[in-house]
Design a protein around this motif. Structure first.
Motif, PDB file in Angstrom:
ATOM      1  N   GLU A   5       0.835  -1.202   0.000  1.00  0.00           N
ATOM      2  CA  GLU A   5       0.000   0.000   0.000  1.00  0.00           C
ATOM      3  C   GLU A   5       0.874   1.257   0.000  1.00  0.00           C
ATOM      4  OE1 GLU A   5      -3.138   0.371  -0.363  1.00  0.00           O
ATOM      5  OE2 GLU A   5      -3.899  -1.672  -0.105  1.00  0.00           O
ATOM      6  N   GLN A   6       1.886   1.260   0.849  1.00  0.00           N
ATOM      7  CA  GLN A   6       2.750   2.430   0.942  1.00  0.00           C
ATOM      8  C   GLN A   6       3.619   2.587  -0.310  1.00  0.00           C
ATOM      9  OE1 GLN A   6       2.266   4.730   3.034  1.00  0.00           O
ATOM     10  NE2 GLN A   6       0.816   3.510   4.244  1.00  0.00           N
ATOM     11  N   PHE A   7       3.968   1.470  -0.940  1.00  0.00           N
ATOM     12  CA  PHE A   7       4.709   1.543  -2.204  1.00  0.00           C
ATOM     13  C   PHE A   7       3.843   2.186  -3.282  1.00  0.00           C
ATOM     14  CE2 PHE A   7       6.092  -0.515  -6.248  1.00  0.00           C
ATOM     15  CZ  PHE A   7       7.354   0.062  -6.321  1.00  0.00           C
ATOM     16  N   SER A   8       2.562   1.824  -3.323  1.00  0.00           N
ATOM     17  CA  SER A   8       1.623   2.436  -4.268  1.00  0.00           C
ATOM     18  C   SER A   8       1.507   3.928  -4.014  1.00  0.00           C
ATOM     19  CB  SER A   8       0.243   1.781  -4.154  1.00  0.00           C
ATOM     20  OG  SER A   8       0.288   0.431  -4.535  1.00  0.00           O
ATOM     21  N   ASN A   9       1.400   4.294  -2.750  1.00  0.00           N
ATOM     22  CA  ASN A   9       1.274   5.705  -2.394  1.00  0.00           C
ATOM     23  C   ASN A   9       2.533   6.480  -2.776  1.00  0.00           C
ATOM     24  OD1 ASN A   9      -0.153   7.912  -1.051  1.00  0.00           O
ATOM     25  ND2 ASN A   9       1.444   7.760   0.491  1.00  0.00           N
ATOM     26  N   LEU A  10       3.692   5.883  -2.531  1.00  0.00           N
ATOM     27  CA  LEU A  10       4.954   6.531  -2.902  1.00  0.00           C
ATOM     28  C   LEU A  10       5.047   6.708  -4.410  1.00  0.00           C
ATOM     29  CD1 LEU A  10       7.676   7.474  -1.564  1.00  0.00           C
ATOM     30  CD2 LEU A  10       8.593   5.254  -2.208  1.00  0.00           C
ATOM     31  N   ASN A  11       4.639   5.698  -5.156  1.00  0.00           N
ATOM     32  CA  ASN A  11       4.627   5.790  -6.614  1.00  0.00           C
ATOM     33  C   ASN A  11       3.718   6.904  -7.090  1.00  0.00           C
ATOM     34  OD1 ASN A  11       6.451   4.012  -7.610  1.00  0.00           O
ATOM     35  ND2 ASN A  11       5.005   2.483  -8.308  1.00  0.00           N
ATOM     36  N   SER A  12       2.547   7.030  -6.462  1.00  0.00           N
ATOM     37  CA  SER A  12       1.577   8.053  -6.858  1.00  0.00           C
ATOM     38  C   SER A  12       2.136   9.450  -6.628  1.00  0.00           C
ATOM     39  CB  SER A  12       0.277   7.874  -6.068  1.00  0.00           C
ATOM     40  OG  SER A  12      -0.343   6.660  -6.387  1.00  0.00           O
ATOM     41  N   VAL A  13       2.736   9.663  -5.452  1.00  0.00           N
ATOM     42  CA  VAL A  13       3.318  10.971  -5.150  1.00  0.00           C
ATOM     43  C   VAL A  13       4.429  11.302  -6.141  1.00  0.00           C
ATOM     44  CG1 VAL A  13       4.644  12.284  -3.440  1.00  0.00           C
ATOM     45  CG2 VAL A  13       2.717  10.870  -2.711  1.00  0.00           C
ATOM     46  N   THR A  69       8.897  18.280  -1.657  1.00  0.00           N
ATOM     47  CA  THR A  69       9.919  17.412  -1.066  1.00  0.00           C
ATOM     48  C   THR A  69       9.468  16.904   0.299  1.00  0.00           C
ATOM     49  OG1 THR A  69      11.693  18.577  -2.233  1.00  0.00           O
ATOM     50  CG2 THR A  69      12.324  17.285  -0.301  1.00  0.00           C
ATOM     51  N   ASP A  70       8.851  17.803   1.076  1.00  0.00           N
ATOM     52  CA  ASP A  70       8.329  17.391   2.385  1.00  0.00           C
ATOM     53  C   ASP A  70       7.222  16.355   2.228  1.00  0.00           C
ATOM     54  OD1 ASP A  70      10.068  19.091   3.638  1.00  0.00           O
ATOM     55  OD2 ASP A  70       8.618  20.708   3.924  1.00  0.00           O
ATOM     56  N   LYS A  71       6.360  16.553   1.227  1.00  0.00           N
ATOM     57  CA  LYS A  71       5.279  15.595   0.991  1.00  0.00           C
ATOM     58  C   LYS A  71       5.839  14.231   0.600  1.00  0.00           C
ATOM     59  CE  LYS A  71       2.407  16.050  -2.574  1.00  0.00           C
ATOM     60  NZ  LYS A  71       1.325  16.601  -3.428  1.00  0.00           N
ATOM     61  N   PHE A  72       6.878  14.250  -0.238  1.00  0.00           N
ATOM     62  CA  PHE A  72       7.520  12.990  -0.621  1.00  0.00           C
ATOM     63  C   PHE A  72       8.195  12.347   0.586  1.00  0.00           C
ATOM     64  CE2 PHE A  72      11.188  10.536  -2.046  1.00  0.00           C
ATOM     65  CZ  PHE A  72      10.589   9.677  -2.957  1.00  0.00           C
ATOM     66  N   THR A  73       8.791  13.164   1.437  1.00  0.00           N
ATOM     67  CA  THR A  73       9.467  12.644   2.630  1.00  0.00           C
ATOM     68  C   THR A  73       8.485  11.907   3.535  1.00  0.00           C
ATOM     69  OG1 THR A  73      11.105  14.421   2.558  1.00  0.00           O
ATOM     70  CG2 THR A  73      10.843  13.251   4.650  1.00  0.00           C
ATOM     71  N   VAL A  74       7.277  12.465   3.676  1.00  0.00           N
ATOM     72  CA  VAL A  74       6.247  11.813   4.496  1.00  0.00           C
ATOM     73  C   VAL A  74       5.887  10.452   3.907  1.00  0.00           C
ATOM     74  CG1 VAL A  74       3.842  11.936   5.260  1.00  0.00           C
ATOM     75  CG2 VAL A  74       5.290  13.967   5.392  1.00  0.00           C
ATOM     76  N   ALA A  75       5.662  10.413   2.577  1.00  0.00           N
ATOM     77  CA  ALA A  75       5.321   9.148   1.911  1.00  0.00           C
ATOM     78  C   ALA A  75       6.479   8.160   1.982  1.00  0.00           C
ATOM     79  CB  ALA A  75       4.945   9.409   0.452  1.00  0.00           C
ATOM     80  N   ASN A  76       7.688   8.687   1.815  1.00  0.00           N
ATOM     81  CA  ASN A  76       8.883   7.838   1.880  1.00  0.00           C
ATOM     82  C   ASN A  76       9.064   7.269   3.291  1.00  0.00           C
ATOM     83  OD1 ASN A  76      11.143   6.600   0.821  1.00  0.00           O
ATOM     84  ND2 ASN A  76      12.471   8.365   1.125  1.00  0.00           N
ATOM     85  N   GLN A  77       8.777   8.101   4.310  1.00  0.00           N
ATOM     86  CA  GLN A  77       8.904   7.659   5.697  1.00  0.00           C
ATOM     87  C   GLN A  77       7.904   6.546   6.001  1.00  0.00           C
ATOM     88  OE1 GLN A  77      11.233   8.788   8.036  1.00  0.00           O
ATOM     89  NE2 GLN A  77      10.462   7.057   9.229  1.00  0.00           N
TER      90      GLN A  77
END
Length: 584
Positions: free
Chosen positions: A189-197, A218-226
């Motif tokens: 699920e989080q991989f899908s979300n990271l891909n979407s961002v 970048t901050d938004k990507f950092t949250v998804a990456n975290q």
């Protein structure tokens, strides 16, 4: 149908390759039992028995078996790797085909990143399963069982002592599997979300830079990456929790052998050669025990990925050709709307179109005007059956669009869309997208009509110039003109032009209108044309014009009739009149 039952036919298609590979592996495993036995015989017959002449014979057998196992192992691994690639090739083809036949509603509610994660991460997890895990599991089970059987034939008490850790291993594996399944699902699920961002930001990089939102994105990507990192760390923690148990159980086996086996040798209940032989088989208990933790993880990872792919593949195609519909001739171009109403699934309480009725005869030109959000683009989408009306009927040549073989219906309709999309291909390839076999004369004529020939010819490689992804390097007006040329080159029975000149200047628009009027609209081909526009100069020569307000037709008639009504159309015409080119 479960995900496993759905996915099983992909493997069954290559069942004989898989069975043959397992047979090779089965023989390989049986042969692995020989060398430890030879080592025991060397101790019994050569070292203790003094029959030194047998040493070379035993060594020759051991070397021959080792060489044979190496060669067959290579063949086996190549066979399984190629088979896994074939299985995943077919799966990936089916996923891509499913995407192409999905309707617009599905794309409205599914993100690009989610879909891409199915095509990449989830499919790769399934490839790993079919290339490795699918044979590693039965292989390790067979190795373990074969070792136990042979060791039991040598000495039952010692074998039972070595199996004392087995219940602990099995219990730990079951517990690990239960904890890993939700953990891996969260990872996917989080991989899908990271891909979407990521995909969203790459696609909108110009907007990000224009508004200096790099830090915010970048901050938004950092949250998804975290979150992705945390999900992976949670999975790692589950693995780590059970890893010491499995490793300890495997490490205990040599100690048990030395303790129990040594005492049995001392007290004469076990011969030295038997202990040496059992010691040679010890790896056949150790390796499967150590591999179990990875096999359980691979199974859960593959099961989660299979569930995700299956969720996408089992989605019903809401808009499809009826079973009895057969490919037919190209549509002629008579269009009729009968009391049509429509609402989007994501806005079920808001009607975009309300009780729309009109008839366009073959060869007529119809103008569609109205404020932004009035339903103009949605109205056009119903003709090609990109969506189905919630009530009423859309008829093409007197036949409900729901009765058509979809490719036959859409082949006769060319759509120059408001949202222009160009492929990473040559200019010629983009224009000839709907008619790849069209001669260059047709391509040139279409470009001339769209007022694109001049700027395309001025490019370094002309029509062979590669257009960047989504038309990068071209202006908005240039992209619109290539899109218009693409629709014209298809030579359709119904031509839909959805605000295709919004990004060009008024002089260019005037040239395009004159070319359309001369070579397309009045060419004698009886082509039905719909022109959706905000600029009334684009529609003033239409046979009749529909005015949409809040999804309802509030005015209809030709240009002069609508001016005489002094309504929305007349007021809009007066507002735009000062900006029209001379003679418009």
């Amino acid at each position: 149908m479960s995900a496993v039952r759905w996915g099983l036919p992909y493997m069954l298609r290559y069942k004989w390759r898989l069975i043959f590979g397992q047979m090779i592996n089965f023989i390989n495993i049986l042969l692995s039992l020989v060398n430890p036995l030879m080592a025991g015989l060397i101790v019994a017959n050569v070292i203790e028995g003094g029959q030194r002449e047998l040493l070379m014979r035993y060594l020759a057998i051991m070397i021959s078996i080792t060489l044979y196992r190496s060669i067959t192992r290579y063949i086996f691994l190549v066979l399984y790797e190629t088979t896994s690639q074939k299985i995943i090739f077919n799966l990936r083809q089916d996923i891509y085909h499913k995407l192409h036949i999905q309707n617009f509603r599905w794309f409205d509610k599914n993100r690009v990143g989610d879909t891409m994660s199915r095509m990449t991460g989830d499919v790769e997890a399934l490839r790993h399963f079919t290339a490795f895990t699918i044979y590693a599991i039965p292989e390790n089970i067979l190795i373990y069982v074969a070792a136990v059987v042979v060791m039991a034939l040598i000495n039952v008490p010692l074998t039972l002592a070595l199996l004392i850790t087995t219940p602990i291993v099995v219990y730990s594996a079951i517990k690990q599997a239960k904890e890993l399944h939700p953990a891996f699902r969260e990872v996917r699920e989080q991989f899908s979300n990271l891909n979407s961002v990521c995909s969203e930001n790459i696609g909108g990089n110009r907007v990000v830079k224009a508004f200096t939102k790099e830090a915010y994105e970048t901050d938004k990507f950092t949250v998804a990456n975290q979150k992705f990192y945390d999900a992976n760390m949670n999975t790692a923690r589950v693995r780590i929790k059970y890893f010491p148990i499995m490793e300890s159980c495997a490490a205990l086996l040599p100690l048990i052998l030395l303790l129990v086996g040594g005492l049995m040798v001392i007290y004469g209940r076990l011969e030295l050669w038997q202990m040496v032989t059992v010691s040679g088989y010890l790896w056949m208990l150790n390796n499967p025990t150590r591999m179990l933790i990875w096999s359980v993880a691979d199974i859960q990872n593959a099961a989660t990925s299979l569930d995700k792919v299956y969720e996408m593949m089992r989605q019903e195609i809401e808009i499809a050709s009826p079973e009895e519909a057969l490919p037919g001739e190209k549509v002629r171009g008579d269009i009729e709307f009968k009391n049509v109403s429509f609402r989007y699934s994501f806005e079920p309480n808001s009607e975009v179109l309300k009780d729309i009725s009109f008839t366009a005869k073959q060869g007529q030109t119809v103008g569609i005007v109205g404020a932004t959000g009035s339903g103009k683009t949605t109205l056009m989408a119903l003709i090609s059956r990109f969506y189905d009306a919630n009530s009423g009927e859309v008829l093409v040549d007197g036949k409900n669009v729901k009765e058509y073989h979809l490719p036959s219906l859409r082949k006769g309709i060319a759509y120059a869309m408001q949202d222009v999309f160009l492929y990473s291909d040559t200019v010629e390839g983009n224009i000839a997208f709907a008619a790849p076999d069209a001669p260059m004369e047709v391509i040139y004529d279409a470009a001339e009509i769209a007022d694109a020939h001049e700027f395309v010819s001025a490019m370094p490689e002309g029509y062979e110039t590669i257009v960047g992804e989504r038309g990068v390097g071209l202006s908005g007006g240039q992209k619109q003109r290539i899109s218009l040329a693409r629709a014209i080159a298809a030579e359709p029975s119904v031509l839909i032009l959805d605000d295709v000149t919004s990004a060009v200047d008024m002089e260019t628009e005037h040239r395009i209108q004159e070319a359309l009027a001369e070579k397309v609209l009045k060419s004698g081909t009886a082509r039905t044309t719909f022109i959706v526009a905000h600029r009334l100069s684009s529609v003033k020569d239409a046979d009749f014009i529909l005015v949409l307000e809040n999804g309802t037709i509030t005015e209809r008639g030709n240009h002069d009739e609508l001016l005489a009504k002094n309504g929305y159309y007349a007021k809009l015409f007066e507002e735009q009149r000062g900006g029209m080119p001379h003679g418009a």
